[in-house]
Design a protein around this motif. Structure first.
Motif, short mmCIF file in Angstrom:
data_model
loop_
_atom_site.label_atom_id
_atom_site.label_comp_id
_atom_site.label_asym_id
_atom_site.label_seq_id
_atom_site.Cartn_x
_atom_site.Cartn_y
_atom_site.Cartn_z
N MET A 164 65.45 -57.19 -42.96
CA MET A 164 66.90 -57.00 -42.87
C MET A 164 67.82 -57.26 -44.07
N TYR A 165 67.23 -57.85 -44.98
CA TYR A 165 67.88 -58.29 -46.31
C TYR A 165 66.98 -57.29 -47.48
N SER A 166 66.59 -56.06 -46.83
CA SER A 166 65.92 -55.23 -47.89
C SER A 166 66.70 -53.86 -47.91
N ILE A 188 56.72 -61.29 -48.77
CA ILE A 188 57.35 -60.80 -50.12
C ILE A 188 58.27 -59.35 -49.88
N ASP A 189 59.62 -59.67 -50.18
CA ASP A 189 60.34 -58.44 -50.11
C ASP A 189 60.90 -58.01 -51.26
N GLU A 190 61.56 -56.68 -51.33
CA GLU A 190 61.93 -56.22 -52.67
C GLU A 190 63.44 -55.94 -52.39
N ARG A 213 77.42 -59.42 -43.62
CA ARG A 213 76.17 -58.68 -43.58
C ARG A 213 75.22 -59.26 -42.19
N SER A 214 75.04 -60.41 -42.37
CA SER A 214 74.20 -61.18 -41.24
C SER A 214 74.71 -60.73 -39.90
N ARG A 215 75.74 -60.89 -39.62
CA ARG A 215 76.36 -60.60 -38.31
C ARG A 215 76.13 -59.29 -37.61
N THR A 220 71.80 -64.51 -36.49
CA THR A 220 72.72 -65.74 -35.68
C THR A 220 72.88 -66.91 -36.89
N GLY A 221 71.95 -66.93 -38.13
CA GLY A 221 72.19 -67.92 -39.18
C GLY A 221 71.42 -69.11 -38.62
N LEU A 222 70.72 -69.04 -37.67
CA LEU A 222 69.89 -70.09 -37.09
C LEU A 222 68.24 -69.91 -37.36
N GLY A 223 68.03 -68.68 -37.55
CA GLY A 223 66.50 -68.38 -37.68
C GLY A 223 65.83 -69.18 -38.61
N LEU A 224 66.19 -69.27 -39.82
CA LEU A 224 65.43 -70.18 -40.89
C LEU A 224 65.46 -71.60 -40.56
N ALA A 225 66.75 -72.23 -39.68
CA ALA A 225 66.53 -73.53 -39.42
C ALA A 225 65.38 -73.83 -38.36
P1 ADP Z 1 70.34 -64.64 -40.36
O1 ADP Z 1 70.44 -64.81 -38.85
O2 ADP Z 1 71.70 -64.69 -40.73
O3 ADP Z 1 69.29 -63.89 -41.09
P2 ADP Z 1 68.62 -66.98 -41.15
O4 ADP Z 1 68.69 -68.51 -40.86
O5 ADP Z 1 67.59 -66.12 -40.97
O6 ADP Z 1 69.98 -66.40 -40.61
O7 ADP Z 1 68.91 -67.01 -42.72
C1 ADP Z 1 70.04 -67.55 -43.43
C2 ADP Z 1 70.32 -66.67 -44.78
O8 ADP Z 1 69.49 -66.58 -45.56
C3 ADP Z 1 70.64 -65.21 -44.19
O9 ADP Z 1 71.95 -64.96 -43.73
C4 ADP Z 1 70.50 -64.48 -45.59
O10 ADP Z 1 71.82 -64.75 -46.34
C5 ADP Z 1 69.46 -65.43 -46.36
N1 ADP Z 1 68.08 -64.94 -46.11
C6 ADP Z 1 67.11 -65.19 -45.37
N2 ADP Z 1 66.03 -64.36 -45.54
C7 ADP Z 1 66.40 -63.63 -46.74
C8 ADP Z 1 65.71 -62.66 -47.50
N3 ADP Z 1 64.25 -62.18 -47.15
N4 ADP Z 1 66.54 -62.02 -48.74
C9 ADP Z 1 67.58 -62.24 -48.82
N5 ADP Z 1 68.32 -63.19 -48.05
C10 ADP Z 1 67.87 -63.78 -46.99
#
Ligand code: ADP
Length: 259
Positions: A164-166, A188-190, A213-215, A220-225
């Motif tokens: 998503m962020y590549s 690892i992403d570029e 961008r995320s929206r 949802t902003g909850l994935g990494l939590a």
């Molecule tokens: P989202 O649903 O917005 O992706 P996450 O909890 O997964 O929510 O990630 C929180 C935020 O961390 C993202 O909105 C993004 O700004 C940043 N992020 C996560 N992974 C990456 C990544 N691989 N490269 C750049 N930014 C990232």
């Protein structure tokens, strides 16, 4: 801070001194603030799609349904926004389940390669849509103490983010190796990277570096939590290295299985 004081009185009413009890409530205040922020964030995140569903359906009912082109595009938006609501509620329920006291994962010896093949399969379509590719670096079979389904969830999430962020036509590298007592996976992403100051915050609920961008990408902003909780439930660690404009490395360390 809260403080209570009371005199200590001995025989014949003689003052012996004063007892002072002090409670440090700063942690409680901090937790209360986090709770309030969370409720405010949930309300905001729910309100946005609901407002849009309500607005577009009202316009349709007011007569816009007669124009086929307009009706189709409004229905499209309503459909998209209800999907967003569904994903948000799924993620919220998932997070609340994982955060419950007593939540645990079923830990058995699990080969990381199998888990990663599954996670790569689940994300392959998104990868193709952006003309990206995987590069896989498995030194040897690495077996960790883990719950295969939860591990698939962790890595699917991280790989989706990496995509998503590549930028288009870049590579996502999946590297697996052993280090000390850990089985290590690096995604690892570029991509766009994350500023140093933002790195510790990305694991917070609803924190996004770029909300729009995320929206737009369905985040949802909850994935990494969720990912962080799951890694910790495995007694593992997650680390981030990133450089803006160059890319991000998400490193997950899980306890190696030792027969
Ligand atoms: P989202 O649903 O917005 O992706 P996450 O909890 O997964 O929510 O990630 C929180 C935020 O961390 C993202 O909105 C993004 O700004 C940043 N992020 C996560 N992974 C990456 C990544 N691989 N490269 C750049 N930014 C990232």
């Amino acid at each position: 801070k809260l403080a209570y004081g009371a005199p200590v009185v001995g025989d014949h009413g003689r003052w012996l001194g004063v007892v002072i009890v002090m409670h440090d409530v700063s942690e409680l205040v901090r937790l209360e603030q986090i709770r309030k922020d969370f409720v405010a964030n949930v309300s905001h995140e729910l309100r946005t799609p609901i407002t849009s569903i309500k607005g577009f359906s009202e316009t349709l009912l007011d007569g816009a349904y007669k124009d086929e082109g307009m009706a189709l595009s409004f229905l499209e938006i309503i459909h998209q926004e209800s999907n967003r609501l569904q994903i948000l509620i799924q993620d919220l329920l998932e997070l609340s389940k994982i955060e419950q006291h007593g939540f645990s994962v079923d830990i058995i010896p699990t080969p990381l390669q199998e888990v990663l093949v599954r996670a790569a399969d689940l994300t392959a379509q998104r990868l193709e849509e952006k003309n990206m590719q995987f590069q896989v670096e498995f030194a040897k079979e690495v077996v960790v103490e883990g719950d295969a389904n939860r591990l698939i969830q962790i890595f699917t999430n991280l790989i989706f983010n990496a995509i998503m962020y590549s930028f288009e036509e870049t590579t996502v590298t999946i590297r697996v190796f052993e280090k000390d007592k850990w089985g290590v996976v690096e995604i690892i992403d570029e991509g766009i990277g994350i500023k140093k100051s933002e790195i510790p915050r990305v694991f917070e609920r609803f924190y996004r570096v770029d909300r729009a961008r995320s929206r737009d990408s369905g985040g949802t902003g909850l994935g990494l939590a969720i990912v962080k909780h799951l890694v910790e439930a495995h007694h593992g660690k997650i680390q981030v290295e990133s450089e803006v404009g160059k890319g991000t490395t998400m490193r997950v360390m899980l306890p190696l299985h030792t027969p």
